[in-house]
Design a protein around this motif. Structure first.
Motif, PDB file in Angstrom:
ATOM      1  N   GLN A   1       6.649  -3.849   1.425  1.00  0.00           N
ATOM      2  CA  GLN A   1       5.851  -2.676   1.055  1.00  0.00           C
ATOM      3  C   GLN A   1       4.702  -3.032   0.125  1.00  0.00           C
ATOM      4  O   GLN A   1       4.064  -2.153  -0.445  1.00  0.00           O
ATOM      5  CB  GLN A   1       6.755  -1.663   0.344  1.00  0.00           C
TER       6      GLN A   1
ATOM      7  N   PHE B   1      -6.548   7.923   7.424  1.00  0.00           N
ATOM      8  CA  PHE B   1      -6.280   7.653   6.005  1.00  0.00           C
ATOM      9  C   PHE B   1      -7.595   7.257   5.344  1.00  0.00           C
ATOM     10  O   PHE B   1      -8.299   6.383   5.830  1.00  0.00           O
ATOM     11  CB  PHE B   1      -5.251   6.525   5.870  1.00  0.00           C
TER      12      PHE B   1
ATOM     13  N   ARG C   1      -6.365   6.356  -1.739  1.00  0.00           N
ATOM     14  CA  ARG C   1      -5.557   6.993  -2.768  1.00  0.00           C
ATOM     15  C   ARG C   1      -6.508   7.864  -3.591  1.00  0.00           C
ATOM     16  O   ARG C   1      -7.633   7.453  -3.878  1.00  0.00           O
ATOM     17  CB  ARG C   1      -4.929   5.947  -3.691  1.00  0.00           C
TER      18      ARG C   1
ATOM     19  N   ASP D   1       2.164   3.480  11.850  1.00  0.00           N
ATOM     20  CA  ASP D   1       2.150   4.893  11.474  1.00  0.00           C
ATOM     21  C   ASP D   1       1.845   5.131   9.987  1.00  0.00           C
ATOM     22  O   ASP D   1       1.652   4.189   9.232  1.00  0.00           O
ATOM     23  CB  ASP D   1       3.513   5.487  11.837  1.00  0.00           C
TER      24      ASP D   1
ATOM     25  N   ILE E   1       0.913  -1.623   9.639  1.00  0.00           N
ATOM     26  CA  ILE E   1      -0.087  -0.727   9.053  1.00  0.00           C
ATOM     27  C   ILE E   1      -1.314  -1.567   8.701  1.00  0.00           C
ATOM     28  O   ILE E   1      -1.204  -2.559   7.979  1.00  0.00           O
ATOM     29  CB  ILE E   1       0.482  -0.014   7.809  1.00  0.00           C
TER      30      ILE E   1
ATOM     31  N   SER F   1       6.144   2.038  -4.337  1.00  0.00           N
ATOM     32  CA  SER F   1       5.504   0.842  -4.891  1.00  0.00           C
ATOM     33  C   SER F   1       4.824   1.050  -6.253  1.00  0.00           C
ATOM     34  O   SER F   1       4.802   0.139  -7.060  1.00  0.00           O
ATOM     35  CB  SER F   1       4.527   0.257  -3.889  1.00  0.00           C
TER      36      SER F   1
ATOM     37  N   PHE G   1      -3.490   9.371  12.823  1.00  0.00           N
ATOM     38  CA  PHE G   1      -2.055   9.638  12.803  1.00  0.00           C
ATOM     39  C   PHE G   1      -1.845  11.114  13.095  1.00  0.00           C
ATOM     40  O   PHE G   1      -2.323  11.962  12.350  1.00  0.00           O
ATOM     41  CB  PHE G   1      -1.469   9.266  11.441  1.00  0.00           C
TER      42      PHE G   1
ATOM     43  N   LYS H   1       1.370  -3.779  -1.676  1.00  0.00           N
ATOM     44  CA  LYS H   1      -0.059  -3.515  -1.518  1.00  0.00           C
ATOM     45  C   LYS H   1      -0.727  -4.051  -2.773  1.00  0.00           C
ATOM     46  O   LYS H   1      -0.345  -3.668  -3.875  1.00  0.00           O
ATOM     47  CB  LYS H   1      -0.325  -2.011  -1.413  1.00  0.00           C
TER      48      LYS H   1
ATOM     49  N   GLY I   1       2.998   6.938   6.457  1.00  0.00           N
ATOM     50  CA  GLY I   1       4.066   7.571   5.698  1.00  0.00           C
ATOM     51  C   GLY I   1       4.192   6.929   4.346  1.00  0.00           C
ATOM     52  O   GLY I   1       3.329   6.175   3.918  1.00  0.00           O
ATOM     53  N   SER I   2       5.270   7.249   3.670  1.00  0.00           N
ATOM     54  CA  SER I   2       5.472   6.696   2.334  1.00  0.00           C
ATOM     55  C   SER I   2       6.947   6.764   2.017  1.00  0.00           C
ATOM     56  O   SER I   2       7.732   7.318   2.792  1.00  0.00           O
ATOM     57  CB  SER I   2       4.696   7.536   1.325  1.00  0.00           C
ATOM     58  N   SER I   3       7.298   6.226   0.870  1.00  0.00           N
ATOM     59  CA  SER I   3       8.701   6.284   0.445  1.00  0.00           C
ATOM     60  C   SER I   3       9.153   7.736   0.365  1.00  0.00           C
ATOM     61  O   SER I   3      10.324   8.044   0.510  1.00  0.00           O
ATOM     62  CB  SER I   3       8.851   5.664  -0.940  1.00  0.00           C
TER      63      SER I   3
ATOM     64  N   ASP J   1      -2.640  10.913  -1.634  1.00  0.00           N
ATOM     65  CA  ASP J   1      -3.509  10.315  -0.618  1.00  0.00           C
ATOM     66  C   ASP J   1      -4.598  11.284  -0.177  1.00  0.00           C
ATOM     67  O   ASP J   1      -4.366  12.488  -0.086  1.00  0.00           O
ATOM     68  CB  ASP J   1      -2.695   9.961   0.635  1.00  0.00           C
TER      69      ASP J   1
ATOM     70  N   THR K   1      -4.451   0.077   8.130  1.00  0.00           N
ATOM     71  CA  THR K   1      -5.469   0.989   7.607  1.00  0.00           C
ATOM     72  C   THR K   1      -5.421   1.022   6.078  1.00  0.00           C
ATOM     73  O   THR K   1      -4.556   0.413   5.473  1.00  0.00           O
ATOM     74  CB  THR K   1      -5.219   2.397   8.194  1.00  0.00           C
TER      75      THR K   1
HETATM   76  P1  AMP Z   1       4.942   3.312  -0.834  1.00  0.00           P
HETATM   77  O1  AMP Z   1       4.629   3.784  -2.198  1.00  0.00           O
HETATM   78  O2  AMP Z   1       5.238   1.854  -0.783  1.00  0.00           O
HETATM   79  O3  AMP Z   1       5.932   4.159  -0.157  1.00  0.00           O
HETATM   80  O4  AMP Z   1       3.582   3.432  -0.017  1.00  0.00           O
HETATM   81  C1  AMP Z   1       3.121   4.662   0.446  1.00  0.00           C
HETATM   82  C2  AMP Z   1       1.634   4.675   0.434  1.00  0.00           C
HETATM   83  O5  AMP Z   1       1.124   3.638   1.273  1.00  0.00           O
HETATM   84  C3  AMP Z   1       1.047   5.939   1.003  1.00  0.00           C
HETATM   85  O6  AMP Z   1       1.047   6.999   0.093  1.00  0.00           O
HETATM   86  C4  AMP Z   1      -0.345   5.463   1.367  1.00  0.00           C
HETATM   87  O7  AMP Z   1      -1.180   5.425   0.242  1.00  0.00           O
HETATM   88  C5  AMP Z   1      -0.081   4.052   1.861  1.00  0.00           C
HETATM   89  N1  AMP Z   1       0.080   4.082   3.337  1.00  0.00           N
HETATM   90  C6  AMP Z   1       1.178   4.307   4.058  1.00  0.00           C
HETATM   91  N2  AMP Z   1       0.925   4.305   5.374  1.00  0.00           N
HETATM   92  C7  AMP Z   1      -0.394   4.064   5.499  1.00  0.00           C
HETATM   93  C8  AMP Z   1      -1.280   3.959   6.592  1.00  0.00           C
HETATM   94  N3  AMP Z   1      -0.882   4.036   7.868  1.00  0.00           N
HETATM   95  N4  AMP Z   1      -2.571   3.722   6.313  1.00  0.00           N
HETATM   96  C9  AMP Z   1      -3.007   3.593   5.046  1.00  0.00           C
HETATM   97  N5  AMP Z   1      -2.225   3.689   3.976  1.00  0.00           N
HETATM   98  C10 AMP Z   1      -0.929   3.932   4.191  1.00  0.00           C
END
Ligand code: AMP
Length: 576
Positions: free
Chosen positions: A545, A422, A425, A327, A302, A100, A350, A547, A329-331, A406, A304
């Motif tokens: 995705q 979590f 960032r 859960d 998600i 993102s 988690f 935010k 995770g991330s891309s 993170d 959190t």
């Molecule tokens: P993206 O860049 O769209 O893949 O988003 C990944 C980012 O979303 C992660 O590095 C986190 O900062 C945030 N994220 C993903 N899962 C969670 C979670 N369960 N709680 C809080 N933040 C999350």
């Protein structure tokens, strides 16, 4: 073992597998690193660091540097351009994910492959297995607010899209959803539609058509659920008309969506009356989801981190239904599963899956990070309860000691694998001189100030911030979109409260001596955050995705422009 369970998914076997992996997390980590290095040790990238075939954690840590996305960008670009598909991984990378890149305003490319897909399914199944113990569901459907991003081909012909899109398009995803008794009630044409407003309309319509079968209401990030029901408040009458007449609103113009919806729609005045009477019985939309979808067992997504600000509204729509946080995770890859579904989203943790990547943790305790030097990372099983860390990921898709950006806190252990909370960032900081405020600090300040609006039955729909250095001294600007139109006096109070709620010592002392100027609260016109969302979607982001950027950097011109054009009122704090 997991792959064979796709059709006959046995949650107890998945739990047993996770229990066994987590009991021996240290060994599993060493084996996972070895596997990653065996598969990829010959690549140009790893060859360059002189591992010479060694696969143990000490050699890995000694030879391979800690990197950020910008360090790997030239390699990923070469992959995307079709020049060196194997410079990071032994097997060629054929798909690219767009992460993102919320703050910088520009999506980043990251490699995607079958191993990431597999670990995604492993995470989904693991948390489902634990969830299903506490909240069992029968056969039914899920109302999933999921959307695809635009897909395109890179210069080298690789498929590129957001990670969620890559996941939804994969046959494994549907199989797993069926195995988890939660196939999506919307047809593919809706999920993969080119216009998310139209997809959202049809998701809601499909949910109503299958209202008795919906067991779970979900999305990747909770923002999409709140956004969906805020929209529902505006368009519900049109949806009810479609159901009554069995025809689809003319605002849906995409032919494949119209064709797919035509197969589901038939005149159903009885259902239309039921929906109408359920809505009429609500007070201020409280319990909307529960009333509309009476078989729902829980709401899932998600909730959190940057999603916490939407919890209040989500709880309002949910009524008595439990909110279960999904859960982590991330891309770039998954990290942990929520194996304690009964914990409320505010305290959700988690548990790290030790076989999906090799994880390291940079301690953030100030006494360990002296004179600008960062503390040395520790391994997965060496982290300490109560401490905060920045997380480093090494995965099967070409990332080695990669800063995810993170900050997490260790809340305890599940067997020998840590359970992470979590926090925020790492780079999302409001800072002018010695002050440091994170996304979490901003969220807490906004929560405190928004309390003042509650008496007027008003709420902060969404918020963001920036640092304004155009005047000396610089100051923080907080942007709010509000559900109504409060009086100036009340907003002035909110502004003062925001300023007082940043309690970081650096901020406090700087404010007192005027080294930081008065905090400014700018009120945005209704719909501003929709414009921001549309802007990101236009860049190739997926609503799934999305935010909201909580702090807009100086390079993010378009978002700054949207904020500036849509500000209607402005207040300066008189708190100091
Ligand atoms: P993206 O860049 O769209 O893949 O988003 C990944 C980012 O979303 C992660 O590095 C986190 O900062 C945030 N994220 C993903 N899962 C969670 C979670 N369960 N709680 C809080 N933040 C999350």
């Amino acid at each position: 073992m997991l792959e064979k369970m796709d059709d006959r998914f046995d949650p107890e076997a998945v739990i047993e597998e996770f229990e066994s992996l987590s009991r021996d997390a240290g060994r599993v980590q060493r084996e996972t690193l070895q596997k990653i290095l065996d598969e990829n040790g010959e690549t140009e990238y790893l060859q360059g660091w002189g591992l010479n075939g060694r696969t143990d954690p000490d050699s890995f840590n000694d030879c391979v540097p800690i990197v950020s996305h910008s360090d790997l960008e030239p390699y990923i670009q070469r992959i995307a351009d079709g020049n060196s598909p194997c410079c990071l991984t032994g097997k060629p990378i054929t798909t690219i994910s767009l992460s993102s890149g919320t703050t910088q305003g520009k999506p980043k490319f990251v490699p995607f492959n079958d191993e990431l897909m597999e670990s995604t399914m492993q995470i989904y199944k693991t948390s489902f297995a634990y969830r299903n113990r506490e909240y069992p569901i029968g056969n039914g459907k899920a109302l999933q607010f999921i959307y695809s991003s635009k897909q395109f081909k890179t210069k080298g012909g690789l498929a590129a899209g957001t990670a969620t899109t890559n996941v939804y398009r994969n046959a494994q995803f549907k199989k797993t959803m069926r195995a988890m008794q939660t196939p999506c009630c919307s047809p593919d044409e809706v999920i993969f539609g080119p216009d998310f407003h139209q997809s959202l309309y049809c998701h809601l319509l499909c949910g109503l058509i299958f209202r008795d079968e919906v067991q779970v209401v979900s999305s990747t990030f909770a923002h999409s659920i709140v956004h969906a029901f805020r929209t529902f408040e505006q368009i519900w009458e049109e949806l009810v008309t479609d159901i009554r007449e069995g025809t689809l609103s003319s605002c849906i113009t995409v032919p494949p969506i119209r064709a797919a919806m035509a197969k589901l729609l038939e005149p159903d005045p009885e259902l239309a009356d039921t929906v109408y009477s359920k809505i009429s019985g609500l007070s201020n939309w409280y319990g909307l989801i529960q009333e509309l979808f009476p078989s729902t067992k829980y709401i899932y997504g998600i909730m959190t981190g940057s999603m916490e600000p939407y919890l209040k509204k989500l709880r309002h729509y949910a009524g008595e239904l439990p909110l279960l946080s999904a859960d982590y995770g991330s891309s770039e890859g998954w990290i942990g599963a929520n194996v304690n579904p009964k914990l409320t989203p505010e305290v959700a943790t988690f548990a790290v899956l030790p076989n999906i990547g090799y994880f390291e943790f940079i301690p953030l305790r100030e006494d360990l990070n002296r004179q600008g030097q960062e503390a040395k990372p520790v391994g997965l099983t060496d982290v300490k309860t109560g401490e905060e860390y920045e997380i480093l990921v090494t995965n099967f898709a070409g990332l080695y000691r990669y800063r995810l950006g993170d900050v997490v806190k260790v809340k305890g252990f599940h067997n020998s694998t840590p359970e992470l909370q979590f926090i925020c960032r790492r780079n999302l900081l409001l800072t002018i001189n010695i002050d440091k405020n994170t996304e979490k600090d901003l969220q807490l300040a906004v929560e405190a100030a928004a309390q003042l609006l509650a008496g007027e039955k008003l709420e902060v729909v969404d918020f963001t911030s920036r640092v304004d250095l155009s005047m000396d001294p610089g100051h923080y600007v907080v942007f709010w979109e509000i559900s109504g139109d409060p009086q100036d006096e009340l907003l002035q109070e909110c502004c003062n409260c925001l300023d007082r709620s940043f309690v970081d010592a650096g901020y406090l002392s700087s404010r007192k001596v005027r080294a930081i100027g008065a905090l400014e609260l700018r009120i945005l016109r209704k719909g501003t955050f929709h414009k921001i969302l549309d802007h990101y979607v236009g860049l190739g982001a997926a609503v799934s995705q999305f935010k909201t950027p909580r702090c807009v950097g100086p390079a993010n011109n378009t978002v700054l422009q949207i904020l500036s054009v849509n500000a209607s009122r402005s207040y300066f704090s008189t708190a100091y």
